[in-house]
Design a protein around this motif. Structure first.
Motif, PDB file in Angstrom:
ATOM      1  N   UNK A 126      38.833  72.424  63.737  1.00 10.32           N
ATOM      2  CA  UNK A 126      37.752  71.970  63.021  1.00 10.32           C
ATOM      3  C   UNK A 126      37.018  70.976  63.786  1.00 10.32           C
ATOM      4  N   UNK A 127      37.785  69.845  64.372  1.00  8.95           N
ATOM      5  CA  UNK A 127      37.465  68.746  64.706  1.00  8.95           C
ATOM      6  C   UNK A 127      37.913  68.258  66.302  1.00  8.95           C
ATOM      7  N   UNK A 128      37.077  69.058  67.097  1.00 11.77           N
ATOM      8  CA  UNK A 128      37.673  68.635  68.505  1.00 11.77           C
ATOM      9  C   UNK A 128      37.581  67.107  68.831  1.00 11.77           C
ATOM     10  N   UNK A 129      38.241  66.746  69.696  1.00 11.29           N
ATOM     11  CA  UNK A 129      38.439  65.261  70.171  1.00 11.29           C
ATOM     12  C   UNK A 129      37.135  64.691  70.691  1.00 11.29           C
ATOM     13  N   UNK A 130      36.355  65.523  71.413  1.00  7.70           N
ATOM     14  CA  UNK A 130      35.160  64.917  72.057  1.00  7.70           C
ATOM     15  C   UNK A 130      33.870  64.926  70.919  1.00  7.70           C
ATOM     16  N   UNK A 131      34.265  65.726  69.640  1.00  4.88           N
ATOM     17  CA  UNK A 131      33.290  65.340  68.678  1.00  4.88           C
ATOM     18  C   UNK A 131      33.696  63.747  67.918  1.00  4.88           C
ATOM     19  N   UNK A 132      35.022  63.664  67.798  1.00 11.40           N
ATOM     20  CA  UNK A 132      35.390  62.715  66.957  1.00 11.40           C
ATOM     21  C   UNK A 132      35.186  61.377  67.695  1.00 11.40           C
ATOM     22  N   UNK A 133      35.501  61.746  69.204  1.00 13.68           N
ATOM     23  CA  UNK A 133      35.052  60.314  70.116  1.00 13.68           C
ATOM     24  C   UNK A 133      33.638  59.917  69.978  1.00 13.68           C
ATOM     25  N   UNK A 134      32.721  61.027  70.151  1.00 14.15           N
ATOM     26  CA  UNK A 134      31.256  60.642  69.903  1.00 14.15           C
ATOM     27  C   UNK A 134      30.806  59.948  68.912  1.00 14.15           C
ATOM     28  N   UNK A 135      31.491  60.258  67.779  1.00 13.13           N
ATOM     29  CA  UNK A 135      31.287  59.666  66.338  1.00 13.13           C
ATOM     30  C   UNK A 135      31.594  58.305  66.537  1.00 13.13           C
ATOM     31  N   UNK A 136      32.673  57.987  67.099  1.00 12.98           N
ATOM     32  CA  UNK A 136      33.323  56.620  67.025  1.00 12.98           C
ATOM     33  C   UNK A 136      32.392  55.738  67.732  1.00 12.98           C
ATOM     34  N   UNK A 137      32.048  56.273  68.901  1.00  9.10           N
ATOM     35  CA  UNK A 137      31.042  55.431  70.040  1.00  9.10           C
ATOM     36  C   UNK A 137      29.795  55.243  69.350  1.00  9.10           C
ATOM     37  N   UNK A 138      29.217  55.961  68.355  1.00  4.63           N
ATOM     38  CA  UNK A 138      28.069  55.765  67.850  1.00  4.63           C
ATOM     39  C   UNK A 138      28.068  54.802  67.022  1.00  4.63           C
ATOM     40  N   UNK A 139      29.325  54.325  66.277  1.00  4.41           N
ATOM     41  CA  UNK A 139      29.347  53.234  65.453  1.00  4.41           C
ATOM     42  C   UNK A 139      30.201  51.875  66.177  1.00  4.41           C
ATOM     43  N   UNK A 140      30.445  52.027  67.398  1.00  3.20           N
ATOM     44  CA  UNK A 140      30.875  50.996  67.979  1.00  3.20           C
ATOM     45  C   UNK A 140      30.135  49.677  67.783  1.00  3.20           C
ATOM     46  N   UNK A 141      30.570  48.626  67.605  1.00  3.31           N
ATOM     47  CA  UNK A 141      29.779  47.349  67.429  1.00  3.31           C
ATOM     48  C   UNK A 141      29.228  47.203  66.065  1.00  3.31           C
ATOM     49  N   UNK A 142      28.986  48.240  65.258  1.00  2.00           N
ATOM     50  CA  UNK A 142      28.202  48.255  64.071  1.00  2.00           C
ATOM     51  C   UNK A 142      29.309  47.477  62.937  1.00  2.00           C
ATOM     52  N   UNK A 143      30.622  47.683  63.276  1.00  2.04           N
ATOM     53  CA  UNK A 143      31.788  47.089  62.234  1.00  2.04           C
ATOM     54  C   UNK A 143      31.444  47.749  61.043  1.00  2.04           C
ATOM     55  N   UNK A 144      30.840  48.718  60.886  1.00  2.80           N
ATOM     56  CA  UNK A 144      30.892  49.556  59.902  1.00  2.80           C
ATOM     57  C   UNK A 144      30.142  48.904  58.788  1.00  2.80           C
ATOM     58  N   UNK A 145      29.270  47.774  58.881  1.00  5.05           N
ATOM     59  CA  UNK A 145      28.600  47.166  57.922  1.00  5.05           C
ATOM     60  C   UNK A 145      27.143  47.819  57.828  1.00  5.05           C
ATOM     61  N   UNK A 146      26.697  47.809  56.617  1.00  3.21           N
ATOM     62  CA  UNK A 146      25.196  48.389  56.470  1.00  3.21           C
ATOM     63  C   UNK A 146      25.218  49.773  56.128  1.00  3.21           C
TER      64      UNK A 146
END
Length: 333
Positions: free
Chosen positions: A298-318
Motif C-alpha cells: 500500500x505504501x511504496x518507499x518512493x511514495x513515502x520519500x516524496x511525501x517526506x521531501x515535500x515537507x523538508x524545511x517546513x518543520x511541520x508548522x502551519x
C-alpha cells in the motif's frame, strides 16, 4: 581405500569411505549433482563428473517431478523463523549448528552467541563457481543498485539453537516465503529481498517487454529468488496477497511487490489522456494476468520519500492553520 567428502542435502560436509558410495547413491543421498571431494582434487566437483561409473545404472529419463517441486540441485538449509512487530517488523531466524542464513548488507539487527558473520561476494548457492562467475553474478547485482557483497551468518557452535534477527530499512511488512511450495522461484522488485536460507540463489531477471522496461518503475530489471528454502522479502505499508486464476489485475507500478511463475507482467496506458495527466495515478499501470500469486504493497518507499521531501524545511508548522506559512513568522522561531 579412498576417503571421500560430500555435501549432503542440508549442505553439510560428510565423510565416507569409497565402499559406502554405492549404497548412498542407491538411496538417493548422493546424486550426480552432489558435490564431492577427496585428497588430490583441486576443487569440489559434481559426483556425476568424477564418479560416472557409480551412476551407470541410473535411468537416463527419470520420472517427472510432481507439480510444485523445486528444480533439482543443491538444497537450501532448513531454518525456522519468528516474526515480531506490526508495522516495523523484525524476523528472527533460528539456526542449528552448521546452518547459515544470507542477508543484504546492513539488514542485521542482533545476534546470539556462536553466530559469526562474513561478507562474501555472492549468495553462496554455487560453491564451485570460479572467480569470473562470481564477478559476473555480483555485476548483475550491481545493476539492481544493491551491494556486491552479501553477509553470511553461520552458527559455528557445537550444540543448541541460536538466533539472528533482521530488520527492514523502512516501515512495512516482512513476507515469509517457502520457495519449495512455490515451484522453486519468485520474482520481486529489485530492493525487496531481506534475507534467506543458505542455498537460495539471488539473481536478476530482465523484463523482455519494452513498455514494462521504460515505464514500469522497476525498469528492465527485477529480482529473482530461486531455491527450496525459506526467504524473506520486505514491502511498505499493508500487504495484500491476491490469487490470480486467469483474470487480469491492474496495479500502480510502484505497488507491485512480487509474483510467482505463471503470472505475466506488462505495462499499459492508464486510461485516456486527461486521466493520464490529471488523474494523479501516473501515466501507466502494471497489468498482471495468468495463474499464480501476487503480493501488493500500500505504501511504496518512493511514495513515502516524496511525501517526506515535500515537507523538508517546513518543520511541520502551519499545517492545518488558516495562516499557513505566515504563522511561522509569528511564533517566534
Amino acid at each position: 581405500m579412498d576417503v571421500w567428502h560430500y555435501l549432503d542435502k542440508s549442505n553439510q560436509t560428510k565423510q565416507i569411505v569409497e565402499e559406502e558410495l554405492l549404497p548412498l547413491v542407491n538411496s538417493g543421498e548422493i546424486t550426480p549433482q552432489t558435490n564431492v571431494w577427496k585428497t588430490g582434487m583441486a576443487n569440489w566437483q559434481p559426483a556425476g563428473t568424477v564418479l560416472p561409473q557409480i551412476f551407470a545404472d541410473v535411468p537416463s529419463n527419470p520420472p517427472p517431478m510432481p507439480a510444485g517441486t523445486p528444480p533439482p540441485g543443491q538444497r537450501s538449509h532448513e531454518v525456522d523463523y519468528e516474526l515480531f512487530g506490526d508495522d516495523m517488523q523484525i524476523v528472527e531466524v533460528e539456526l542449528d549448528p552448521g546452518e547459515t542464513v544470507i542477508a543484504e548488507a546492513g539488514a542485521m539487527n542482533y545476534l546470539e552467541e556462536d553466530i559469526t558473520f562474513e561478507a562474501k561476494m555472492g549468495d553462496g548457492s554455487e560453491p564451485n563457481q570460479g572467480m569470473m562467475g562470481k564477478l559476473l553474478s555480483v555485476g548483475k547485482r550491481a545493476l539492481t543498485g544493491e551491494s556486491i557483497f552479501m553477509t553470511h551468518f553461520t552458527h559455528h557452535g557445537s550444540s543448541g539453537k541460536r538466533r539472528a534477527a533482521f530488520a527492514a530499512p523502512y516501515p512495512g511488512k516482512i513476507i515469509p516465503m517457502n520457495l519449495a511450495t512455490m515451484g522453486g522461484g519468485v520474482t520481486c522488485q529489485k530492493d525487496a529481498f531481506l534475507c534467506a536460507a543458505y542455498g537460495t540463489k539471488v539473481s536478476i531477471a530482465f523484463n523482455r517487454k519494452l513498455g514494462a522496461g521504460f515505464f514500469g518503475g522497476e525498469g528492465f530489471i527485477l529480482q529473482r529468488l530461486t531455491g527450496d528454502g525459506m526467504c524473506f522479502i520486505h514491502a511498505g505499508g499493508t500487504i495484500i496477497k491476491r490469487e490470480l486464476k486467469g483474470e487480469t489485475l491492474r496495479v500502480d507500478t510502484g505497488c507491485l511487490v512480487a509474483f510467482t511463475d505463471g503470472v505475466q507482467y506488462d505495462i499499459q496506458r492508464a486510461g485516456n489522456l486527461k486521466s493520464m495527466f490529471f488523474g494523479g495515478e501516473g501515466l501507466f499501470l502494471a497489468t498482471l494476468r495468468g495463474h499464480g500469486t501476487v503480493w501488493l504493497q500500500s505504501l511504496p518507499f518512493s511514495r513515502l520519500a516524496d511525501r517526506v521531501l515535500q515537507n523538508v524545511g517546513s518543520g511541520g508548522k502551519g499545517e492545518g492553520s488558516v495562516l499557513g506559512g505566515l504563522g511561522n513568522l509569528l511564533d517566534g522561531d
